[in-house]
Structure formats: C-alpha cells, structure tokens
Design an enzyme around this catalytic site. Structure first.
Site, PDB file in Angstrom:
ATOM      1  N   SER A  61       0.891   2.970  -8.718  1.00 37.90           N
ATOM      2  CA  SER A  61      -0.085   3.522  -9.579  1.00 37.90           C
ATOM      3  C   SER A  61       0.764   4.546 -10.362  1.00 37.90           C
ATOM      4  O   SER A  61       0.567   4.731 -11.568  1.00 37.90           O
ATOM      5  CB  SER A  61      -1.370   4.018  -9.052  1.00 37.90           C
TER       6      SER A  61
ATOM      7  N   HIS B 226      -7.100   9.887  -7.533  1.00 39.22           N
ATOM      8  CA  HIS B 226      -6.371   9.081  -8.628  1.00 39.22           C
ATOM      9  C   HIS B 226      -6.917   9.782  -9.915  1.00 39.22           C
ATOM     10  O   HIS B 226      -6.142   9.895 -10.738  1.00 39.22           O
ATOM     11  CB  HIS B 226      -6.805   7.773  -8.516  1.00 39.22           C
TER      12      HIS B 226
ATOM     13  N   ALA C 161     -10.339   0.713 -14.338  1.00 40.36           N
ATOM     14  CA  ALA C 161     -10.296   0.794 -12.930  1.00 40.36           C
ATOM     15  C   ALA C 161     -11.205  -0.221 -12.357  1.00 40.36           C
ATOM     16  O   ALA C 161     -12.299  -0.048 -12.739  1.00 40.36           O
ATOM     17  CB  ALA C 161     -10.659   2.248 -12.427  1.00 40.36           C
TER      18      ALA C 161
ATOM     19  N   ALA D 178       0.908  -1.313  -0.078  1.00 41.14           N
ATOM     20  CA  ALA D 178       0.075   0.021  -0.049  1.00 41.14           C
ATOM     21  C   ALA D 178       1.010   1.299   0.113  1.00 41.14           C
ATOM     22  O   ALA D 178       1.824   1.428   0.719  1.00 41.14           O
ATOM     23  CB  ALA D 178      -0.863   0.038   1.240  1.00 41.14           C
TER      24      ALA D 178
END
Length: 177
Positions: A20, A54, A38, A15
């Site tokens: 990303s 995001h 997504a 995490a």
C-alpha cells in the site's frame, strides 16, 4: 521530480510487505486529487482500526471511496489517478456474496483499459504457501492467482514487494521499450 506511473501498474506482495505504501507513493507522483478505491469491509474492531490507520497516514489530496463490491464501476467513473486497495479483499467480498466473479473480473479489466489516468492496483500474493485444506480457501487462492495473471499480462508495470522493497517484475530489468 519522480515520473508518474504508467497507465496500469500491479503491485503484489504478502501481508505487511509494503504494498500500500509503495502504491500510494506511485500515485502521489501525479497531481492531486488522487482517488483511493478501498475494498475492505470493517467486520470487527481490529479491521476498523486497520482501515482508520490507512486513512490517517494518507496526506491531504486523497479522496477515499469505499467500494467493497462495485470496484469496476468506480474505476470506470474515475477521472484521474486511481489506487485500488485491494484486489484480494474485493475478491473475498465477491466470493462470499456468491457474485459472478468472472463477469466482475471482465468488467474490471475493461474499466482499467478505459481509465483516463494511471491506475495502480494492489493485491495480496496468496499462492506462495501451502495448499489450503478447504475448498473455499483453495477456490479463493485460484481465483486470486488467475486475476493477478490476467492483470499482469495487461499491466505496463508489475512490482512484487518483499520486506518493503520493490522488485520490478515487468518490464523486465534491462528491457527496452
């Protein structure tokens, strides 16, 4: 000018490890438009905020499709560079809906093999901690580990992210092609 990613790249990490952002940077070396598949579902306000952040940070040129369950079909329909974020949320969706995870995995592997452009897949490494104390969490960890192993075997490039730094796992450093 940076080189575009190979046909299939797997980006793993914990995490907030930078997965990303790294995956997006890889895809952005290709000409736009870029397809962002997504898999997150916004079950609460906190998740809605994460999804919004995001989306807001990505520049123009990204086309986002929400595919919480139909990931293999979306990869198969892609016509250019595609980023999948993330595999582990997709697996969560499959497991909680009691879908056939093995069939979905096979479909995803086939879709990645047939994709016309680079595919970059993002997944959370969940097997580095303690053994979970309940059956559902252990099943999830095992299914995620097996999916990542299968994809890593087929991938041209595998990256493990640590504190925002990419560690190249495949090809091995110094390997010749």
């Amino acid at each position: 000018m940076p080189q575009p990613p190979p046909r299939l790249t797997l980006v793993l990490g914990g995490a907030r490890s930078g997965k990303s952002l790294h995956a997006e940077a890889l895809i952005e070396t290709c000409p736009a438009p870029w397809l962002y598949l997504a898999t997150a579902q916004a079950w609460d306000d906190e998740m809605r905020d994460r999804i919004a952040l995001h989306r807001e940070r990505r520049p123009a040129g990204w086309i986002t499709r929400d595919v919480p369950m139909d990931l293999p079909e979306a990869v198969a329909a892609a016509t250019g560079p595609v980023l999948v974020d993330c595999l582990t949320l997709w697996l969560t969706n499959l497991i909680l809906s009691e879908a056939d995870v093995e069939a979905a995995t096979e479909a995803l592997l086939a879709a990645c093999a047939g994709a016309p452009g680079p595919v970059v897949l993002v997944g959370n490494e969940v097997g580095l901690g303690i053994v979970p104390d309940n059956a559902l969490a252990r099943r999830f960890r095992d299914v995620a580990g097996r999916l990542h192993q299968r994809l890593a075997r087929r991938a041209d490039h595998v990256v493990f992210m640590v504190a925002g730094l990419p560690m190249i796992v495949k090809p091995q450093p110094g390997a010749t092609s």
